[in-house]
Design a protein around this motif. Structure first.
Motif, PDB file in Angstrom:
ATOM      1  N   GLY A 180     -64.120  64.514  13.043  1.00  0.00           N
ATOM      2  CA  GLY A 180     -62.693  64.572  13.339  1.00  0.00           C
ATOM      3  C   GLY A 180     -61.859  65.348  12.342  1.00  0.00           C
ATOM      4  N   ASP A 181     -60.563  64.982  12.289  1.00  0.00           N
ATOM      5  CA  ASP A 181     -59.585  65.738  11.502  1.00  0.00           C
ATOM      6  C   ASP A 181     -59.950  65.845  10.022  1.00  0.00           C
ATOM      7  N   LYS A 182     -60.501  64.782   9.478  1.00  0.00           N
ATOM      8  CA  LYS A 182     -60.759  64.752   8.037  1.00  0.00           C
ATOM      9  C   LYS A 182     -61.928  65.648   7.651  1.00  0.00           C
ATOM     10  N   ALA A 183     -62.815  65.923   8.594  1.00  0.00           N
ATOM     11  CA  ALA A 183     -64.014  66.702   8.296  1.00  0.00           C
ATOM     12  C   ALA A 183     -63.906  68.162   8.729  1.00  0.00           C
ATOM     13  N   ALA A 184     -62.943  68.472   9.581  1.00  0.00           N
ATOM     14  CA  ALA A 184     -62.864  69.811  10.171  1.00  0.00           C
ATOM     15  C   ALA A 184     -62.442  70.853   9.145  1.00  0.00           C
ATOM     16  N   THR A 185     -63.271  71.878   8.961  1.00  0.00           N
ATOM     17  CA  THR A 185     -62.893  73.004   8.121  1.00  0.00           C
ATOM     18  C   THR A 185     -61.906  73.875   8.893  1.00  0.00           C
ATOM     19  N   ARG A 186     -61.306  74.840   8.196  1.00  0.00           N
ATOM     20  CA  ARG A 186     -60.232  75.619   8.808  1.00  0.00           C
ATOM     21  C   ARG A 186     -60.677  76.351  10.070  1.00  0.00           C
ATOM     22  N   ASP A 187     -61.888  76.908  10.039  1.00  0.00           N
ATOM     23  CA  ASP A 187     -62.345  77.659  11.209  1.00  0.00           C
ATOM     24  C   ASP A 187     -62.457  76.758  12.427  1.00  0.00           C
ATOM     25  N   LYS A 188     -63.110  75.606  12.255  1.00  0.00           N
ATOM     26  CA  LYS A 188     -63.320  74.697  13.381  1.00  0.00           C
ATOM     27  C   LYS A 188     -62.010  74.095  13.873  1.00  0.00           C
ATOM     28  N   MET A 189     -61.100  73.825  12.958  1.00  0.00           N
ATOM     29  CA  MET A 189     -59.816  73.250  13.363  1.00  0.00           C
ATOM     30  C   MET A 189     -58.991  74.262  14.150  1.00  0.00           C
ATOM     31  N   ALA A 190     -58.955  75.513  13.686  1.00  0.00           N
ATOM     32  CA  ALA A 190     -58.203  76.551  14.400  1.00  0.00           C
ATOM     33  C   ALA A 190     -58.771  76.754  15.803  1.00  0.00           C
ATOM     34  N   GLN A 191     -60.090  76.773  15.894  1.00  0.00           N
ATOM     35  CA  GLN A 191     -60.741  76.976  17.193  1.00  0.00           C
ATOM     36  C   GLN A 191     -60.502  75.786  18.119  1.00  0.00           C
ATOM     37  N   ALA A 192     -60.496  74.593  17.557  1.00  0.00           N
ATOM     38  CA  ALA A 192     -60.244  73.393  18.358  1.00  0.00           C
ATOM     39  C   ALA A 192     -58.822  73.401  18.913  1.00  0.00           C
TER      40      ALA A 192
ATOM     41  N   GLN B 144     -60.060  84.665   8.571  1.00  0.00           N
ATOM     42  CA  GLN B 144     -59.752  83.233   8.635  1.00  0.00           C
ATOM     43  C   GLN B 144     -58.354  83.004   9.177  1.00  0.00           C
ATOM     44  N   PHE B 145     -58.268  82.061  10.091  1.00  0.00           N
ATOM     45  CA  PHE B 145     -56.982  81.697  10.684  1.00  0.00           C
ATOM     46  C   PHE B 145     -56.582  80.319  10.183  1.00  0.00           C
ATOM     47  N   TYR B 146     -55.402  80.258   9.573  1.00  0.00           N
ATOM     48  CA  TYR B 146     -54.898  78.985   9.064  1.00  0.00           C
ATOM     49  C   TYR B 146     -54.557  78.113  10.272  1.00  0.00           C
ATOM     50  N   PRO B 147     -55.131  76.932  10.383  1.00  0.00           N
ATOM     51  CA  PRO B 147     -55.010  76.163  11.636  1.00  0.00           C
ATOM     52  C   PRO B 147     -53.650  75.529  11.865  1.00  0.00           C
ATOM     53  N   THR B 148     -52.929  75.207  10.792  1.00  0.00           N
ATOM     54  CA  THR B 148     -51.743  74.371  10.957  1.00  0.00           C
ATOM     55  C   THR B 148     -50.491  75.025  10.371  1.00  0.00           C
TER      56      THR B 148
ATOM     57  N   ILE C  43     -44.835  70.388  15.274  1.00  0.00           N
ATOM     58  CA  ILE C  43     -45.766  71.180  16.077  1.00  0.00           C
ATOM     59  C   ILE C  43     -46.353  72.298  15.223  1.00  0.00           C
ATOM     60  N   VAL C  44     -47.672  72.453  15.297  1.00  0.00           N
ATOM     61  CA  VAL C  44     -48.368  73.470  14.504  1.00  0.00           C
ATOM     62  C   VAL C  44     -49.250  74.336  15.409  1.00  0.00           C
ATOM     63  N   SER C  45     -49.606  75.523  14.910  1.00  0.00           N
ATOM     64  CA  SER C  45     -50.456  76.446  15.659  1.00  0.00           C
ATOM     65  C   SER C  45     -51.198  77.329  14.669  1.00  0.00           C
ATOM     66  N   PRO C  46     -52.373  77.861  15.031  1.00  0.00           N
ATOM     67  CA  PRO C  46     -53.109  78.751  14.125  1.00  0.00           C
ATOM     68  C   PRO C  46     -52.364  80.062  13.884  1.00  0.00           C
ATOM     69  N   THR C  47     -52.594  80.647  12.700  1.00  0.00           N
ATOM     70  CA  THR C  47     -52.033  81.954  12.365  1.00  0.00           C
ATOM     71  C   THR C  47     -52.995  82.671  11.434  1.00  0.00           C
ATOM     72  N   THR C  48     -52.932  83.993  11.393  1.00  0.00           N
ATOM     73  CA  THR C  48     -53.821  84.769  10.535  1.00  0.00           C
ATOM     74  C   THR C  48     -53.503  84.472   9.080  1.00  0.00           C
ATOM     75  N   HIS C  49     -54.551  84.202   8.299  1.00  0.00           N
ATOM     76  CA  HIS C  49     -54.333  83.693   6.943  1.00  0.00           C
ATOM     77  C   HIS C  49     -55.046  84.502   5.859  1.00  0.00           C
TER      78      HIS C  49
END
Length: 555
Positions: A280-292, A239-243, A343-349
């Motif tokens: 959108g943002d409120k519904a996106a789980t971590r996987d989908k948000m990181a990939q987006a 899992q990658f933490y999206p933010t 500014i945020v970016s995905p990282t290994t979580h």
């Protein structure tokens, strides 16, 4: 080779929250318990840098949430490949852990005698319950969770060995017999005889160049279990933490903020998550948000390698009351989240794969147990926010009780002298090696991030596997000059072992599901509605596929 000996009933490897919780529960059923950890007990593991909030169905009057709803959310997030009996155990037992934690001295935010509950993305109801972290640094909020546990362990007079790394597990007659450890401070090996072992030493986030894990999270639990003959499962899922905030400072931007109105924007300040995730943002789980985020940056719409994180839509009174510490951290950097974006970016979580267990936390080796991030099955292909700490508490307690009860009716197995000697031989110093240890660890991290992180495809995965095999072939030439470097060398070896398994599993799973995203296979495929299991054989790594019907298929 000089070594001292230790005899104990239950050996718990890991001084983080899972290890402490397992020890406290084991102490109710067994008097001879030892915690062993590479760092300092109570200040080890990832809970210390977590948001110190955990998602549970709070048992209080008027709460519309239910265990069944939580279970369904977890299954939905896990894309249907969860080990359902574990998922149901988490959903049904997590609520009762609050009172147990309070009995350990933990305090939680309450309003009018009811627990404060937040709703991170993916949860159908508010159920993320935070501890009171007043007096702690925002970046170390997890101390509010860890400190009461540490104090409780100290009161129980549980034996604790710190700055000590377990390098091998020992088996005899197909069961756990003990372990080999290295005391860095004393520069000596310890031969440990025990009846049961609990792996509570976390995941492998430190195997990637970009991660938000603490020092020393290098896949030790998986490598120890695997080399001892235990079955691992789902190692392709990371899992990658999206933010993860990258500007103006490095720290996580908490997922519950989305539930209160935070959004992500691209370089043109446009909303974009809805293009990738329905709701959108409120519904996106971590996987989908990181990939987006990854895709938006890849398309050229990123900013400095990330995207904007915008809290300006959150009501001021909500920011001031619920996210005071977060706002204060930003204000120290001259940023006002009420009007400025970061500014945020995905990282290994978080590692979703790990040691295969049953509902008693037993592995495939009698006497070997695993819990927390060391184990797998509960979360499937993706994990919901806050469920890791709930997992830690629920299964940490189960592992402690199970291991202690097993030890109560089991005799010590005699350690095989030849097995012990051969493993100690692997830990010799190599002062004349010509390959720098630190450089090789960084190389492995770079390989894993480049070839097996948020976006995967066959060519990159095969390139990464080839590169790891080259690192593996050079291990004997690495300079190891002192006992501290022996531990670092073992971490490198573990990273290579776990990295190879992660990549091999990612190659086998020719689909995209949850946190595993294959660019060359962008859709879920029903044929992969199951789990890959990993075991070591005389021929090398063996990977078998088990569909949900339970039939094991040899690949």
């Amino acid at each position: 080779m000089e070594r001292k000996k230790l005899v104990t009933d239950v050996l718990i490897i890991g001084g983080g929250s899972t290890g402490l919780i397992a020890a406290l529960e084991a102490a109710n059923h067994c008097s001879d318990i030892t915690i062993i950890c590479k760092q300092k007990a109570g200040r080890s593991g990832n809970t210390i840098v977590s948001g110190s909030a955990f998602s549970v169905v709070v048992p209080e009057e008027g709460n519309p949430d239910s265990e069944e709803t939580y279970f369904n959310d977890l299954i939905r997030s896990g894309k249907g490949i969860n080990q359902k009996e574990l998922t149901r155990t988490l959903a049904s037992l997590s609520g009762g852990t609050i009172k147990w934690l309070e009995s350990c001295g933990m305090e939680f935010f309450k309003t009018n005698s009811q627990y404060v509950k937040r709703q991170p993305p993916g949860h159908s109801h508010p159920r993320s319950v935070p501890t009171i972290w007043d007096g702690y640094s925002y970046l170390a909020r997890g101390l509010s969770f860890m400190k009461p546990l540490s104090e409780s362990v100290n009161k129980r007079r549980i034996r604790v060995l710190e700055q000590t790394a377990v390098t091998h597990l020992l088996t005899a007659n197909g069961r756990i017999a003990g372990a080999i450890a290295l005391d860095v401070n004393e520069s000596e090996f310890i031969e440990i005889s025990c009846k049961a072992i609990i792996l509570a030493n976390g995941g492998a986030g430190g195997m990637f160049a970009h991660n938000n894990n603490t020092v020393g999270i290098t896949g030790d639990s998986y490598a120890l279990a695997y080399e001892a003959g235990a079955v691992l499962k789902d190692m392709e899922f990371v899992q990658f933490y999206p933010t993860q905030m990258i500007k103006p400072m490095k720290m996580p931007a908490s997922n519950p903020l989305f539930g209160d109105g935070a959004v992500l924007r691209n370089k043109d300040k446009e909303l974009f998550i809805h293009k990738y995730v329905e709701g959108g943002d409120k519904a996106a789980t971590r996987d989908k948000m990181a990939q987006a985020i990854f895709q938006e940056v890849e398309r050229g719409y990123g900013i400095e390698g990330g995207v904007y994180f915008d809290c300006t839509g959150i009501p001021e009174e909500v920011l001031d009351s619920k996210y005071t510490h977060f706002c204060n951290q930003l204000k120290k950097k001259g940023v006002d989240p009420k009007k400025d974006m970061v500014i945020v970016s995905p990282t290994t979580h978080y590692f979703l794969g790990g040691v295969k267990i049953n509902t008693s936390c037993e592995s495939s080796i009698p006497g070997l147990y695993a819990a927390g991030e060391a184990a797998t099955g509960t979360h499937g292909a993706n994990r919901l926010s806050g469920s890791s700490i709930a997992d830690t508490v629920v299964f940490g307690r189960i592992a402690g009780k199970s291991a202690a009860e097993y030890a109560a009716v089991t005799q010590h197995e005699k350690i095989n002298p030849q097995d012990l000697t051969s493993k100690l031989e692997e830990l010799k110093l190599h002062p004349n090696g010509d390959v720098p240890l630190s450089e090789m660890k960084e190389l492995v991290r770079t390989i894993m991030w480049r070839c097996a992180s948020v976006v995967r495809e066959e060519s990159a995965l095969r390139s990464g596997l080839k590169s790891l095999c080259k690192v593996e072939s050079s291990l004997d030439n690495i300079a190891v000059r002192n006992f501290k470097e022996v531990v670092s060398y073992q971490e490198l070896s573990n990273m290579v072992t776990v990295g190879k398994l992660t990549i091999k599993g990612a190659l086998e799973r020719k689909e995209s599901r949850g946190s595993h995203w294959r660019r060359d296979y962008p859709n879920e495929r029903e044929v992969y509605l199951g789990n890959f299991e990993y075991s070591k054989s005389s021929d090398g790594d063996e990977i078998n596929y088990r569909p949900l019907d339970g039939l094991l298929i040899n690949n």
